[in-house]
Design a protein around this motif. Structure first.
Motif, PDB file in Angstrom:
ATOM      1  N   GLY A 128     -73.104 -74.536  40.988  1.00 32.43           N
ATOM      2  CA  GLY A 128     -73.628 -75.955  40.971  1.00 32.43           C
ATOM      3  C   GLY A 128     -75.101 -75.428  41.279  1.00 32.43           C
ATOM      4  N   ALA A 129     -75.641 -74.320  41.172  1.00 32.67           N
ATOM      5  CA  ALA A 129     -76.948 -74.042  41.402  1.00 32.67           C
ATOM      6  C   ALA A 129     -77.970 -74.489  40.252  1.00 32.67           C
ATOM      7  N   PRO A 130     -78.761 -75.084  40.372  1.00 26.51           N
ATOM      8  CA  PRO A 130     -79.480 -75.392  39.288  1.00 26.51           C
ATOM      9  C   PRO A 130     -80.787 -74.632  38.951  1.00 26.51           C
ATOM     10  N   CYS A 131     -80.952 -74.069  37.892  1.00 30.36           N
ATOM     11  CA  CYS A 131     -82.069 -73.318  37.489  1.00 30.36           C
ATOM     12  C   CYS A 131     -83.102 -74.035  37.282  1.00 30.36           C
ATOM     13  N   ARG A 132     -84.361 -73.986  37.775  1.00 32.71           N
ATOM     14  CA  ARG A 132     -85.437 -74.611  37.389  1.00 32.71           C
ATOM     15  C   ARG A 132     -86.373 -74.182  36.242  1.00 32.71           C
ATOM     16  N   HIS A 133     -85.791 -73.126  35.571  1.00 28.22           N
ATOM     17  CA  HIS A 133     -86.578 -72.816  34.518  1.00 28.22           C
ATOM     18  C   HIS A 133     -85.696 -72.971  33.094  1.00 28.22           C
ATOM     19  N   CYS A 134     -84.434 -72.628  32.981  1.00 24.77           N
ATOM     20  CA  CYS A 134     -83.686 -73.249  31.670  1.00 24.77           C
ATOM     21  C   CYS A 134     -83.173 -74.560  31.917  1.00 24.77           C
ATOM     22  N   LEU A 135     -83.150 -75.293  33.262  1.00 22.76           N
ATOM     23  CA  LEU A 135     -82.889 -76.509  33.646  1.00 22.76           C
ATOM     24  C   LEU A 135     -81.221 -76.730  33.340  1.00 22.76           C
ATOM     25  N   LYS A 136     -80.522 -75.840  33.378  1.00 27.17           N
ATOM     26  CA  LYS A 136     -78.981 -75.586  33.557  1.00 27.17           C
ATOM     27  C   LYS A 136     -78.487 -75.219  34.357  1.00 27.17           C
ATOM     28  N   ASN A 137     -77.382 -75.558  34.962  1.00 23.14           N
ATOM     29  CA  ASN A 137     -76.526 -74.869  36.017  1.00 23.14           C
ATOM     30  C   ASN A 137     -76.192 -73.632  35.942  1.00 23.14           C
ATOM     31  N   ILE A 138     -76.541 -72.708  36.900  1.00 23.02           N
ATOM     32  CA  ILE A 138     -76.180 -71.385  36.746  1.00 23.02           C
ATOM     33  C   ILE A 138     -74.771 -70.850  36.802  1.00 23.02           C
ATOM     34  N   VAL A 187     -78.329 -65.377  41.188  1.00 21.63           N
ATOM     35  CA  VAL A 187     -79.285 -66.358  41.671  1.00 21.63           C
ATOM     36  C   VAL A 187     -80.285 -66.020  42.295  1.00 21.63           C
ATOM     37  N   LEU A 188     -81.615 -66.257  41.964  1.00 17.74           N
ATOM     38  CA  LEU A 188     -82.788 -66.282  43.072  1.00 17.74           C
ATOM     39  C   LEU A 188     -83.059 -67.328  43.687  1.00 17.74           C
ATOM     40  N   LEU A 189     -83.190 -67.359  45.090  1.00 22.67           N
ATOM     41  CA  LEU A 189     -83.650 -68.615  45.673  1.00 22.67           C
ATOM     42  C   LEU A 189     -84.904 -68.053  46.416  1.00 22.67           C
ATOM     43  N   GLY A 190     -85.912 -69.073  46.093  1.00 19.84           N
ATOM     44  CA  GLY A 190     -87.163 -68.885  46.863  1.00 19.84           C
ATOM     45  C   GLY A 190     -87.979 -70.007  46.928  1.00 19.84           C
ATOM     46  N   ILE A 214     -86.257 -73.523  45.566  1.00 19.98           N
ATOM     47  CA  ILE A 214     -85.602 -73.734  44.297  1.00 19.98           C
ATOM     48  C   ILE A 214     -84.728 -72.423  43.940  1.00 19.98           C
ATOM     49  N   PHE A 215     -83.982 -72.584  42.831  1.00 20.04           N
ATOM     50  CA  PHE A 215     -82.894 -71.450  42.573  1.00 20.04           C
ATOM     51  C   PHE A 215     -83.487 -71.349  40.753  1.00 20.04           C
ATOM     52  N   ILE A 216     -83.321 -69.988  40.564  1.00 18.88           N
ATOM     53  CA  ILE A 216     -83.419 -69.612  39.252  1.00 18.88           C
ATOM     54  C   ILE A 216     -82.458 -68.689  38.686  1.00 18.88           C
ATOM     55  N   CYS A 217     -82.143 -68.624  37.491  1.00 24.02           N
ATOM     56  CA  CYS A 217     -81.266 -67.755  37.025  1.00 24.02           C
ATOM     57  C   CYS A 217     -81.780 -66.040  37.313  1.00 24.02           C
ATOM     58  N   VAL A 244     -79.303 -79.949  33.598  1.00 22.31           N
ATOM     59  CA  VAL A 244     -79.089 -79.998  34.895  1.00 22.31           C
ATOM     60  C   VAL A 244     -79.378 -81.408  35.575  1.00 22.31           C
ATOM     61  N   ILE A 245     -80.160 -82.227  34.913  1.00 19.27           N
ATOM     62  CA  ILE A 245     -80.733 -83.751  35.386  1.00 19.27           C
ATOM     63  C   ILE A 245     -79.435 -84.483  34.743  1.00 19.27           C
ATOM     64  N   ALA A 246     -79.067 -84.337  33.703  1.00 15.85           N
ATOM     65  CA  ALA A 246     -78.017 -85.323  32.913  1.00 15.85           C
ATOM     66  C   ALA A 246     -76.755 -85.007  33.687  1.00 15.85           C
ATOM     67  N   GLU A 247     -76.387 -84.011  34.197  1.00 16.78           N
ATOM     68  CA  GLU A 247     -75.128 -84.008  34.850  1.00 16.78           C
ATOM     69  C   GLU A 247     -75.040 -84.451  36.293  1.00 16.78           C
ATOM     70  N   ARG A 248     -76.244 -84.855  36.948  1.00  9.55           N
ATOM     71  CA  ARG A 248     -76.268 -85.448  38.218  1.00  9.55           C
ATOM     72  C   ARG A 248     -76.255 -87.026  38.105  1.00  9.55           C
ATOM     73  N   GLU A 249     -76.110 -87.701  39.311  1.00  8.89           N
ATOM     74  CA  GLU A 249     -76.084 -88.994  39.448  1.00  8.89           C
ATOM     75  C   GLU A 249     -77.597 -89.665  39.617  1.00  8.89           C
ATOM     76  N   GLN A 250     -78.247 -88.961  40.430  1.00 11.94           N
ATOM     77  CA  GLN A 250     -79.387 -89.681  40.817  1.00 11.94           C
ATOM     78  C   GLN A 250     -80.523 -88.763  41.326  1.00 11.94           C
ATOM     79  N   PHE A 251     -81.999 -89.115  41.123  1.00 13.27           N
ATOM     80  CA  PHE A 251     -82.865 -88.163  41.739  1.00 13.27           C
ATOM     81  C   PHE A 251     -84.098 -88.959  42.205  1.00 13.27           C
TER      82      PHE A 251
END
Length: 157
Positions: free
Chosen positions: A36-46, A52-55, A72-75, A92-99
């Motif tokens: 469930g970790a969302p990569c902010r680069h590919c914008l897919k769940n890892i 995962v890199l968290l920074g 944020i997380f990235i692959c 990663v956006i389409a698979e969630r309910e709200q933002f």
């Protein structure tokens, strides 16, 4: 008006992967994805079991009260940066309910008329309404639960 979803720059992701530091000058933390970790680069769940890199990430050029820094997380492995196609929602956006979405001026100040939590299927329409305000230069999409930066929305015309 058309919109596009903009992921973090490849230079940031590659920098972290190659031993660089995050917005706080620290090396990103290595973790294993639970799926469930969302990569902010590919914008897919890892995928589960992948690295995962968290920074800390600062999606602003300026400094000041509005220049938030957050996790944020990235692959950990190379991934293809998400490229927006005709306003199509990133996975990663389409698979969630709200933002949480917020509009910002060109000098990176929050436009207080714009902050709102929106359902994903309503996100493009709300973005267009926010962009109707001439002072808004871009929009941030953030986690509704944690306020972490997810992606940016830009005008395409």
């Amino acid at each position: 008006m058309s919109i596009k979803f903009t992921a973090i720059p490849t230079e940031i992701a590659d920098g972290w992967r190659n031993g660089g530091t995050d917005a706080h000058g620290q090396k990103p933390e290595h973790r294993i994805s639970d799926g469930g970790a969302p990569c902010r680069h590919c914008l897919k769940n890892i995928p589960e079991g992948k690295g995962v890199l968290l920074g800390a990430y600062k999606p602003f050029q300026s400094i000041g009260a509005f220049a938030e820094i957050g996790p944020i997380f990235i692959c950990e492995d190379d991934c293809q940066r998400f490229e927006s196609e005709n306003g199509k929602l990133p996975p990663v956006i389409a698979e969630r309910e709200q933002f949480l979405i917020r509009g910002y001026s060109a000098d990176e100040k929050i436009d207080y008329r714009t902050g709102q939590i929106v359902k994903v299927n309503e996100l493009p329409a709300h973005a267009e309404q926010i962009f109707a305000l001439q002072e808004v230069a871009f929009i941030h999409i953030r986690s509704a639960a944690y306020s972490c930066f997810t992606a940016r929305i830009d005008r395409t015309d």
